[in-house]
Design a protein around this motif. Structure first.
Motif, PDB file in Angstrom:
ATOM      1  N   LYS A  63     -11.403  70.776 113.206  1.00 54.70           N
ATOM      2  CA  LYS A  63     -10.244  69.913 113.437  1.00 54.70           C
ATOM      3  C   LYS A  63      -9.846  69.221 112.147  1.00 54.70           C
ATOM      4  N   LEU A  64      -8.569  68.972 112.051  1.00 58.14           N
ATOM      5  CA  LEU A  64      -8.037  68.342 110.848  1.00 58.14           C
ATOM      6  C   LEU A  64      -7.373  67.013 111.200  1.00 58.14           C
ATOM      7  N   ILE A  65      -7.841  65.962 110.550  1.00 56.27           N
ATOM      8  CA  ILE A  65      -7.270  64.631 110.756  1.00 56.27           C
ATOM      9  C   ILE A  65      -6.244  64.375 109.659  1.00 56.27           C
ATOM     10  N   GLY A  66      -5.032  64.022 110.029  1.00 60.71           N
ATOM     11  CA  GLY A  66      -4.000  63.699 109.045  1.00 60.71           C
ATOM     12  C   GLY A  66      -3.815  62.190 108.933  1.00 60.71           C
ATOM     13  N   LEU A  67      -3.875  61.686 107.702  1.00 62.94           N
ATOM     14  CA  LEU A  67      -3.605  60.258 107.489  1.00 62.94           C
ATOM     15  C   LEU A  67      -2.137  60.098 107.130  1.00 62.94           C
ATOM     16  N   ILE A  68      -1.418  59.298 107.890  1.00 66.19           N
ATOM     17  CA  ILE A  68      -0.010  59.063 107.569  1.00 66.19           C
ATOM     18  C   ILE A  68       0.234  57.569 107.391  1.00 66.19           C
ATOM     19  N   GLY A  69       1.341  57.258 106.794  1.00 67.54           N
ATOM     20  CA  GLY A  69       1.670  55.856 106.591  1.00 67.54           C
ATOM     21  C   GLY A  69       2.527  55.707 105.351  1.00 67.54           C
ATOM     22  N   LYS A  70       3.245  54.597 105.271  1.00 68.04           N
ATOM     23  CA  LYS A  70       4.125  54.389 104.120  1.00 68.04           C
ATOM     24  C   LYS A  70       3.300  54.023 102.874  1.00 68.04           C
ATOM     25  N   THR A  71       3.963  53.878 101.770  1.00 70.04           N
ATOM     26  CA  THR A  71       3.298  53.549 100.508  1.00 70.04           C
ATOM     27  C   THR A  71       2.677  52.149 100.546  1.00 70.04           C
ATOM     28  N   ASN A  72       1.545  51.997  99.855  1.00 71.34           N
ATOM     29  CA  ASN A  72       0.890  50.702  99.628  1.00 71.34           C
ATOM     30  C   ASN A  72       0.140  50.109 100.812  1.00 71.34           C
ATOM     31  N   VAL A  73       0.025  50.866 101.888  1.00 71.30           N
ATOM     32  CA  VAL A  73      -0.740  50.333 103.015  1.00 71.30           C
ATOM     33  C   VAL A  73      -2.239  50.552 102.813  1.00 71.30           C
ATOM     34  N   GLY A  74      -2.587  51.354 101.800  1.00 69.20           N
ATOM     35  CA  GLY A  74      -4.007  51.592 101.515  1.00 69.20           C
ATOM     36  C   GLY A  74      -4.493  52.968 101.931  1.00 69.20           C
ATOM     37  N   LYS A  75      -3.555  53.908 102.012  1.00 63.66           N
ATOM     38  CA  LYS A  75      -3.900  55.260 102.461  1.00 63.66           C
ATOM     39  C   LYS A  75      -4.878  55.968 101.506  1.00 63.66           C
ATOM     40  N   SER A  76      -4.536  55.943 100.221  1.00 66.23           N
ATOM     41  CA  SER A  76      -5.386  56.651  99.244  1.00 66.23           C
ATOM     42  C   SER A  76      -6.777  56.039  99.172  1.00 66.23           C
ATOM     43  N   ASP A  86      -4.501  68.021 113.708  1.00 68.16           N
ATOM     44  CA  ASP A  86      -4.799  67.975 115.141  1.00 68.16           C
ATOM     45  C   ASP A  86      -4.677  66.567 115.691  1.00 68.16           C
ATOM     46  N   ILE A  87      -4.754  65.607 114.802  1.00 70.28           N
ATOM     47  CA  ILE A  87      -4.628  64.207 115.208  1.00 70.28           C
ATOM     48  C   ILE A  87      -4.114  63.440 114.006  1.00 70.28           C
ATOM     49  N   LEU A  88      -3.327  62.427 114.265  1.00 70.74           N
ATOM     50  CA  LEU A  88      -2.776  61.635 113.164  1.00 70.74           C
ATOM     51  C   LEU A  88      -3.346  60.223 113.209  1.00 70.74           C
ATOM     52  N   ILE A  89      -3.768  59.765 112.059  1.00 74.17           N
ATOM     53  CA  ILE A  89      -4.148  58.361 111.940  1.00 74.17           C
ATOM     54  C   ILE A  89      -3.041  57.662 111.171  1.00 74.17           C
ATOM     55  N   HIS A  90      -2.377  56.758 111.838  1.00 76.32           N
ATOM     56  CA  HIS A  90      -1.312  56.011 111.177  1.00 76.32           C
ATOM     57  C   HIS A  90      -1.915  54.759 110.549  1.00 76.32           C
ATOM     58  N   VAL A  91      -1.891  54.724 109.221  1.00 73.36           N
ATOM     59  CA  VAL A  91      -2.447  53.575 108.513  1.00 73.36           C
ATOM     60  C   VAL A  91      -1.354  52.526 108.357  1.00 73.36           C
ATOM     61  N   VAL A  92      -1.599  51.334 108.893  1.00 72.39           N
ATOM     62  CA  VAL A  92      -0.648  50.242 108.701  1.00 72.39           C
ATOM     63  C   VAL A  92      -1.334  49.109 107.949  1.00 72.39           C
ATOM     64  N   ASP A  93      -0.549  48.336 107.244  1.00 72.06           N
ATOM     65  CA  ASP A  93      -1.056  47.161 106.544  1.00 72.06           C
ATOM     66  C   ASP A  93      -1.049  46.010 107.543  1.00 72.06           C
ATOM     67  N   ALA A  94      -2.203  45.783 108.175  1.00 68.15           N
ATOM     68  CA  ALA A  94      -2.269  44.761 109.219  1.00 68.15           C
ATOM     69  C   ALA A  94      -2.140  43.357 108.651  1.00 68.15           C
ATOM     70  N   SER A  95      -2.297  43.223 107.330  1.00 71.16           N
ATOM     71  CA  SER A  95      -2.165  41.898 106.735  1.00 71.16           C
ATOM     72  C   SER A  95      -0.689  41.524 106.562  1.00 71.16           C
ATOM     73  N   GLY A  96       0.183  42.499 106.832  1.00 73.80           N
ATOM     74  CA  GLY A  96       1.616  42.217 106.735  1.00 73.80           C
ATOM     75  C   GLY A  96       2.079  41.950 105.321  1.00 73.80           C
ATOM     76  N   SER A  97       1.417  42.562 104.329  1.00 70.27           N
ATOM     77  CA  SER A  97       1.840  42.313 102.942  1.00 70.27           C
ATOM     78  C   SER A  97       2.555  43.508 102.300  1.00 70.27           C
ATOM     79  N   THR A  98       3.089  44.397 103.146  1.00 70.83           N
ATOM     80  CA  THR A  98       3.899  45.503 102.635  1.00 70.83           C
ATOM     81  C   THR A  98       5.136  45.641 103.520  1.00 70.83           C
ATOM     82  N   ASP A  99       6.308  45.622 102.913  1.00 67.68           N
ATOM     83  CA  ASP A  99       7.515  45.738 103.753  1.00 67.68           C
ATOM     84  C   ASP A  99       7.774  47.199 104.123  1.00 67.68           C
ATOM     85  N   LEU A 100       8.829  47.453 104.896  1.00 63.29           N
ATOM     86  CA  LEU A 100       9.062  48.799 105.428  1.00 63.29           C
ATOM     87  C   LEU A 100       9.264  49.861 104.343  1.00 63.29           C
TER      88      LEU A 100
END
Ligand SMILES: Nc1nc2c(ncn2[C@@H]2O[C@H](COP(=O)(O)OP(=O)(O)O)[C@@H](O)[C@H]2O)c(=O)[nH]1
Ligand SMILES: [Mg+2]
Length: 407
Positions: A6-19, A109-123
């Motif tokens: 299985k392959l897990i895909g990490l998605i999310g906008k820039t600067n949320v800490g994906k890398s 097979d599944i997506l992990i959406h990484v969000v910045d829960a600290s709210g320090s990155t805009d859209l």
């Protein structure tokens, strides 16, 4: 032929800490020689699920994993993870890096959406003061985005069929499954989505655009489930945002994490400063001297994250994705069911991640096509019982396959 990985895909906008999270997931705390995947693309890496190793239950002193590792009775079993860069609003319409993004998504097979829960990155991915941006809104937008993509794909397939006026197919299952296989979508996914949207008995030509969209959304949920990694929990406003995310998306769909903390702990462990097993609620300092700054950083991780959340959340995130959402179990094929070894004497060399519901014969096929073809029966190594081809494997089963002719 090992089990399909299985392959897990990490998605999310820039600067949320994906890398950072990707690095934390794919960094092993100990040196490991190999993984079972021959081709790994640049943005793809190997991560591990953690599970109490069956060697402990069997009272054995150790095991000899051929892939992954076993640390103090914890088996780390490899899975694939992909950093899907370039998620921006409008990606489903091919804006910006959108097309590459969608291409990568196809395989997941599944997506992990990484969000910045600290709210320090805009859209748009720009840094803002903590607590300013709303991760709930962001998570909603992303789900809509992925759903839109699915709607456009299904709509195209549906229009294709209807415009060609080939109305003779009675049920759309095979037609849909064939046209969706490039998205890692299986027939079973299609069947379940048709049932969920109440379209199992409706001919494709009679579908309304509404039916198309409903089916698309149902299929997305089944074939590309999304869970949320609420990242940067070390920054204070994250605490309330995690609660809000869990309220909106369900507690089981939101895992609080700190990718940075996990990466720091793994690096410190690798360099011998601390003893840390990924997923553990704490770490131990070793005798190696730390600088005051290092001490401070580790202390901060302990206070802000470990004692508050119970772990950095990263291992829990991977385990949740694999065991709860993808619903995989672990089985250990062996050749000698008394010693639990292969024919070289390696103890429990393989841990297979297989879908719940897999039968003994299907396992035989995963090990080797010949073994599947010549399958006679299997032996449950824990009980010594003989089991038939239809035996449904249980989590942590140790299985010997007996075939007609030994090669
Ligand atoms: N406080 C905090 N910062 C983090 C965490 N993970 C990543 N960051 C920081 O967030 C910024 C963006 O990280 P990066 O991994 O490059 O994000 P990407 O653009 O999504 O790949 C960097 O300054 C990281 O150090 C975390 O868990 N906590
Ligand atoms: Mg990045």
């Amino acid at each position: 032929m090992p089990p399909p990985v299985k392959l897990i895909g990490l998605i999310g906008k820039t600067n949320v800490g994906k890398s950072t999270l990707f690095a934390a997931i794919t960094m092993a705390t100990v040196e490991i020689a190999n993984h079972p995947f021959t081709t790994i693309k640049p943005n793809t890496g190997v991560g591990y699920v953690r599970k109490k190793c069956v060697h402990v239950e069997l009272g054995l002193p150790k095991c000899d994993p051929r892939t992954g590792m076993c640390i103090e009775g914890n088996r780390f079993i490899p899975i694939k993870v992909m950093d899907v860069a370039g998620l921006i609003p409008g990606a489903s319409k091919g804006r910006g890096l959108g097309n590459k993004f969608m291409d990568d998504l196809r395989q997941a097979d599944i997506l992990i959406h990484v969000v910045d829960a600290s709210g320090s990155t805009d859209l748009e991915g720009n840094p803002v003061a903590p607590g300013t941006a709303d991760p709930v809104e962001e998570a909603k937008l992303i789900q809509i985005e992925i759903d839109e993509w699915f709607k456009s794909v299904i709509k195209r397939i549906w229009e294709n069929k209807v415009s060609k006026q080939v109305y003779n197919i009675k049920y759309p299952i095979d037609y849909l499954a064939r046209n969706l296989s490039g998205l890692s979508i299986k027939k079973s996914h299609v069947i379940e989505a048709l049932r969920k949207s109440g379209l199992e008995n409706k001919k494709l030509k009679d579908w309304s655009i509404n039916d198309v969209e409903e089916f698309a959304v149902a299929l997305r949920r089944i074939a590309k489930p999304i869970i949320i990694a609420a990242n940067k929990i070390d920054v204070d406003p994250a605490y309330d945002n995690v609660k809000r995310l869990q309220k909106v998306f369900g507690e089981e769909n939101v895992i609080p994490v700190s990718g940075l903390a996990e990466l720091i702990l793994k690096k410190a462990s690798r360099s011998g400063y601390i003893k840390y097993i990924p997923g553990d609620p704490d770490f131990k300092l070793s005798s190696k001297r730390l600088s005051d700054q290092q001490k401070k950083a580790l202390d901060l991780i302990r206070r802000k994250i470990l004692s508050r959340y119970g772990s950095t959340g990263v291992q829990q995130l991977i385990n949740h994705a694999v065991f709860n959402v993808l619903n995989l179990i672990v089985v250990y094929p062996v050749e000698d069911h008394h010693k639990y070894t292969d024919h070289y004497g390696n103890i429990l060399p393989d841990a297979y991640l297989v879908p719940r519901g897999t039968t003994a014969k299907e396992l035989a096929y995963m090990i080797h096509t010949d073994l599947g073809k010549t399958f006679l029966y299997a032996i449950n190594a824990k009980t010594g019982e003989r089991i038939g081809e239809d035996y449904v494997l249980k989590d942590n089963d140790v299985i010997k396959i007996v075939a007609a002719s030994a090669h």
